[in-house]
Design an enzyme around this catalytic site. Structure first.
Site, PDB file in Angstrom:
ATOM      1  N   ARG A   1      51.716  -1.451  56.909  1.00 27.94           N
ATOM      2  CA  ARG A   1      52.289  -0.567  55.865  1.00 27.94           C
ATOM      3  C   ARG A   1      52.201  -1.242  54.502  1.00 27.94           C
ATOM      4  NH1 ARG A   1      55.272   0.702  60.364  1.00 27.94           N
ATOM      5  NH2 ARG A   1      56.191  -1.366  60.317  1.00 27.94           N
TER       6      ARG A   1
ATOM      7  N   ALA B   1      46.173  -6.584  56.599  1.00 34.65           N
ATOM      8  CA  ALA B   1      45.599  -5.524  55.757  1.00 34.65           C
ATOM      9  C   ALA B   1      45.900  -4.112  56.264  1.00 34.65           C
ATOM     10  CB  ALA B   1      44.085  -5.729  55.650  1.00 34.65           C
TER      11      ALA B   1
ATOM     12  N   ALA C   1      60.167 -14.244  48.900  1.00 32.01           N
ATOM     13  CA  ALA C   1      61.390 -13.459  48.682  1.00 32.01           C
ATOM     14  C   ALA C   1      61.470 -12.371  49.735  1.00 32.01           C
ATOM     15  CB  ALA C   1      61.389 -12.828  47.289  1.00 32.01           C
ATOM     16  N   GLY C   2      62.655 -12.131  50.233  1.00 30.20           N
ATOM     17  CA  GLY C   2      62.875 -11.052  51.206  1.00 30.20           C
ATOM     18  C   GLY C   2      62.749  -9.693  50.568  1.00 30.20           C
TER      19      GLY C   2
ATOM     20  N   HIS D   1      66.830   1.041  57.135  1.00 31.87           N
ATOM     21  CA  HIS D   1      65.361   0.942  57.165  1.00 31.87           C
ATOM     22  C   HIS D   1      64.777   1.898  58.198  1.00 31.87           C
ATOM     23  CE1 HIS D   1      65.966  -2.931  55.031  1.00 31.87           C
ATOM     24  NE2 HIS D   1      64.752  -2.686  54.544  1.00 31.87           N
ATOM     25  N   HIS D   2      63.463   2.073  58.101  1.00 39.18           N
ATOM     26  CA  HIS D   2      62.663   2.894  59.030  1.00 39.18           C
ATOM     27  C   HIS D   2      62.734   2.372  60.466  1.00 39.18           C
ATOM     28  CE1 HIS D   2      59.581  -0.327  58.902  1.00 39.18           C
ATOM     29  NE2 HIS D   2      60.017  -0.478  57.659  1.00 39.18           N
TER      30      HIS D   2
ATOM     31  N   LYS E   1      60.931  -1.097  61.853  1.00 37.13           N
ATOM     32  CA  LYS E   1      61.286  -2.458  61.413  1.00 37.13           C
ATOM     33  C   LYS E   1      61.765  -3.284  62.605  1.00 37.13           C
ATOM     34  CE  LYS E   1      63.764  -5.064  57.864  1.00 37.13           C
ATOM     35  NZ  LYS E   1      62.582  -5.891  57.569  1.00 37.13           N
TER      36      LYS E   1
HETATM   37  N1  NDP Z   1      59.634  -8.986  50.699  1.00 33.58           N
HETATM   38  C1  NDP Z   1      59.481  -7.677  50.496  1.00 33.58           C
HETATM   39  O1  NDP Z   1      59.595  -7.156  49.365  1.00 33.58           O
HETATM   40  C2  NDP Z   1      59.126  -6.824  51.666  1.00 33.58           C
HETATM   41  C3  NDP Z   1      58.970  -7.409  52.894  1.00 33.58           C
HETATM   42  N2  NDP Z   1      58.519  -6.681  53.947  1.00 33.58           N
HETATM   43  C4  NDP Z   1      58.275  -7.432  55.167  1.00 33.58           C
HETATM   44  O2  NDP Z   1      56.851  -7.530  55.345  1.00 33.58           O
HETATM   45  C5  NDP Z   1      56.545  -7.645  56.724  1.00 33.58           C
HETATM   46  C6  NDP Z   1      55.522  -6.581  57.111  1.00 33.58           C
HETATM   47  O3  NDP Z   1      56.088  -5.301  56.966  1.00 33.58           O
HETATM   48  P1  NDP Z   1      55.225  -3.988  57.283  1.00 33.58           P
HETATM   49  O4  NDP Z   1      54.003  -3.956  56.433  1.00 33.58           O
HETATM   50  O5  NDP Z   1      56.184  -2.853  57.214  1.00 33.58           O
HETATM   51  O6  NDP Z   1      54.828  -4.264  58.809  1.00 33.58           O
HETATM   52  P2  NDP Z   1      53.543  -3.770  59.614  1.00 33.58           P
HETATM   53  O7  NDP Z   1      53.865  -4.018  61.057  1.00 33.58           O
HETATM   54  O8  NDP Z   1      53.167  -2.396  59.177  1.00 33.58           O
HETATM   55  O9  NDP Z   1      52.396  -4.757  59.140  1.00 33.58           O
HETATM   56  C7  NDP Z   1      52.315  -6.102  59.518  1.00 33.58           C
HETATM   57  C8  NDP Z   1      50.855  -6.460  59.559  1.00 33.58           C
HETATM   58  O10 NDP Z   1      50.720  -7.852  59.837  1.00 33.58           O
HETATM   59  C9  NDP Z   1      49.799  -8.019  60.904  1.00 33.58           C
HETATM   60  N3  NDP Z   1      50.063  -9.211  61.674  1.00 33.58           N
HETATM   61  C10 NDP Z   1      51.132  -9.494  62.429  1.00 33.58           C
HETATM   62  N4  NDP Z   1      50.989 -10.681  63.031  1.00 33.58           N
HETATM   63  C11 NDP Z   1      49.786 -11.150  62.633  1.00 33.58           C
HETATM   64  C12 NDP Z   1      49.040 -12.325  62.922  1.00 33.58           C
HETATM   65  N5  NDP Z   1      49.536 -13.257  63.747  1.00 33.58           N
HETATM   66  N6  NDP Z   1      47.843 -12.501  62.334  1.00 33.58           N
HETATM   67  C13 NDP Z   1      47.351 -11.563  61.495  1.00 33.58           C
HETATM   68  N7  NDP Z   1      47.987 -10.413  61.208  1.00 33.58           N
HETATM   69  C14 NDP Z   1      49.192 -10.226  61.766  1.00 33.58           C
HETATM   70  C15 NDP Z   1      50.015  -6.775  61.752  1.00 33.58           C
HETATM   71  O11 NDP Z   1      48.930  -6.596  62.648  1.00 33.58           O
HETATM   72  P3  NDP Z   1      49.200  -5.846  64.056  1.00 33.58           P
HETATM   73  O12 NDP Z   1      49.576  -4.436  63.691  1.00 33.58           O
HETATM   74  O13 NDP Z   1      47.911  -5.983  64.772  1.00 33.58           O
HETATM   75  O14 NDP Z   1      50.346  -6.578  64.705  1.00 33.58           O
HETATM   76  C16 NDP Z   1      50.097  -5.714  60.668  1.00 33.58           C
HETATM   77  O15 NDP Z   1      48.819  -5.360  60.174  1.00 33.58           O
HETATM   78  C17 NDP Z   1      57.892  -7.527  57.450  1.00 33.58           C
HETATM   79  O16 NDP Z   1      58.386  -8.816  57.723  1.00 33.58           O
HETATM   80  C18 NDP Z   1      58.774  -6.817  56.430  1.00 33.58           C
HETATM   81  O17 NDP Z   1      60.139  -7.035  56.615  1.00 33.58           O
HETATM   82  C19 NDP Z   1      58.246  -5.352  53.848  1.00 33.58           C
HETATM   83  C20 NDP Z   1      58.406  -4.712  52.654  1.00 33.58           C
HETATM   84  C21 NDP Z   1      58.890  -5.389  51.466  1.00 33.58           C
HETATM   85  O1  LIG Z   2      60.528  -4.056  56.693  1.00 34.09           O
HETATM   86  C1  LIG Z   2      60.631  -3.399  55.627  1.00 34.09           C
HETATM   87  O2  LIG Z   2      60.172  -2.249  55.516  1.00 34.09           O
HETATM   88  C2  LIG Z   2      61.303  -4.017  54.488  1.00 34.09           C
HETATM   89  N1  LIG Z   2      61.617  -5.277  54.586  1.00 34.09           N
HETATM   90  C3  LIG Z   2      62.228  -6.086  53.604  1.00 34.09           C
HETATM   91  C4  LIG Z   2      63.542  -6.633  54.120  1.00 34.09           C
HETATM   92  O3  LIG Z   2      63.582  -7.067  55.296  1.00 34.09           O
HETATM   93  O4  LIG Z   2      64.518  -6.650  53.381  1.00 34.09           O
HETATM   94  C5  LIG Z   2      62.303  -5.430  52.251  1.00 34.09           C
HETATM   95  C6  LIG Z   2      62.421  -3.942  52.244  1.00 34.09           C
HETATM   96  O5  LIG Z   2      63.752  -3.582  52.369  1.00 34.09           O
HETATM   97  C7  LIG Z   2      61.530  -3.253  53.244  1.00 34.09           C
END
Ligand code: NDP
Ligand SMILES: O=C(O)C1=N[C@H](C(=O)O)C[C@H](O)C1
Length: 276
Positions: free
Chosen positions: A20, A17, A130-131, A163-164, A167
């Site tokens: 990002r 929650a 989905a990625g 990406h940022h 990542k």
């Molecule tokens: N498929 C899509 O369209 C997209 C996919 N993504 C993917 O989503 C994922 C998250 O991205 P993003 O939000 O930027 O990353 P963040 O690091 O901002 O958020 C991840 C969250 O998951 C939590 N988390 C990690 N491990 C655990 C665990 N074992 N139990 C509970 N909570 C956990 C983290 O907590 P903590 O900070 O305490 O570690 C954090 O709150 C990545 O794999 C990214 O590549 C992102 C954007 C789009």
């Molecule tokens: O980690 C991210 O931010 C993102 N992850 C996904 C990926 O690994 O492709 C999707 C998006 O590009 C943002």
């Protein structure tokens, strides 16, 4: 199944929650009249645990307390939207399946073993993974497949992703989706032709290879190029995510779509009705 399961508005739990995507998903769910926020999950020890998630995000209370207990949260849900990390996602897949909740997985960086475990859970419940959940990228996979099928190995294929700087995985999940699409178009297996990291004296580029390059810089949300380059011309297909809301909107669509589907492993092309 919980009492909420009988209502027509699916109850959604957001994992990660405070992340990002987690925060973007919570805002998107709260703004929708098609779903209800019934849970927000974070890691044990996180300082949001026990707080109202709206207040933790800096706004007003929304009546949902952040928990670190996935079983308790998933029992109230019709869908779990999960953008966290591979180990967490594999655990959540089993627990969401036990609760018969639709599991929408955006997490990237999953290994082959992780995906196999997720697919086993999909025997018991609907999983959409989905990625990249955006409409644009999913359309781009279809275009990539088509162009790759039309061009022979005189055209080198390179996937470049941006990406940022926070990542943690590379190539991105999207880059791998695009690489898979290109390989499918060419009628080859991606693992056989992927160049995933060039450094040092690598030798000349292999004919028919699909290369990956990862840029990590600043606040870039997510940009992907698929380049087709011959000796005399270059075609570049490009997608730019302007805002994380495109991923959240796609995930919500998947959670709603999955409500009346049979157990199984699905992707966003299924959700968008674009699978052939
Ligand atoms: N498929 C899509 O369209 C997209 C996919 N993504 C993917 O989503 C994922 C998250 O991205 P993003 O939000 O930027 O990353 P963040 O690091 O901002 O958020 C991840 C969250 O998951 C939590 N988390 C990690 N491990 C655990 C665990 N074992 N139990 C509970 N909570 C956990 C983290 O907590 P903590 O900070 O305490 O570690 C954090 O709150 C990545 O794999 C990214 O590549 C992102 C954007 C789009
Ligand atoms: O980690 C991210 O931010 C993102 N992850 C996904 C990926 O690994 O492709 C999707 C998006 O590009 C943002």
């Amino acid at each position: 199944m919980s009492a909420e399961a009988n209502t027509t508005t699916p109850g959604i739990v957001i994992t990660g929650a405070s992340g990002r995507m987690g925060q973007m998903l919570i805002r998107t769910v709260l703004a929708s009249d098609r779903v209800r926020l019934v849970g927000a999950l974070d890691r044990s020890g996180h300082d949001w645990i026990g707080r109202d998630v709206g207040e933790a995000m800096g706004g007003s209370a929304v009546g949902v307390t952040v928990t670190d207990d996935p079983l308790e949260a998933f029992a109230k849900a019709q869908a779990v939207i999960d953008f966290t990390a591979p180990s967490a996602t594999v655990e959540f897949a089993g627990l969401a399946a036990q609760a018969r909740a639709v599991h929408v997985i955006g997490t990237t960086g999953l290994s082959a073993d992780d995906i196999a475990a997720i697919n086993r859970a999909a025997h018991h419940a609907v999983i959409v993974r989905a990625g990249n959940m955006s409409l644009g990228v999913n359309l781009l996979t279809l275009l990539t497949k088509k162009v790759a099928a039309a061009l022979d190995a005189d055209f080198d294929i390179e996937v470049i992703e941006y990406h940022h700087n926070r990542k943690v995985d590379a190539p991105s999940g999207t880059a791998l989706m695009l690489g898979e699409a290109a390989a499918e178009g060419r009628g080859v297996t991606l693992e056989d032709v992927a160049d995933r990291g060039r450094d040092g004296i690598t030798g000349a580029r292999g004919s028919g290879h699909i290369g990956f390059s990862a840029i990590r810089a600043g606040a870039i949300i997510g940009e992907h190029d698929v380049m087709f380059a011959s000796q005399s011309e270059r075609l570049i297909l490009r997608h730019v995510a302007e805002d994380r809301s495109v991923f959240a909107t796609g995930a919500l669509k998947a959670a709603i779509w999955g409500q009346d589907k049979a157990p199984g492993a699905y992707n966003m092309l299924d959700v968008l009705g674009l699978n052939d």
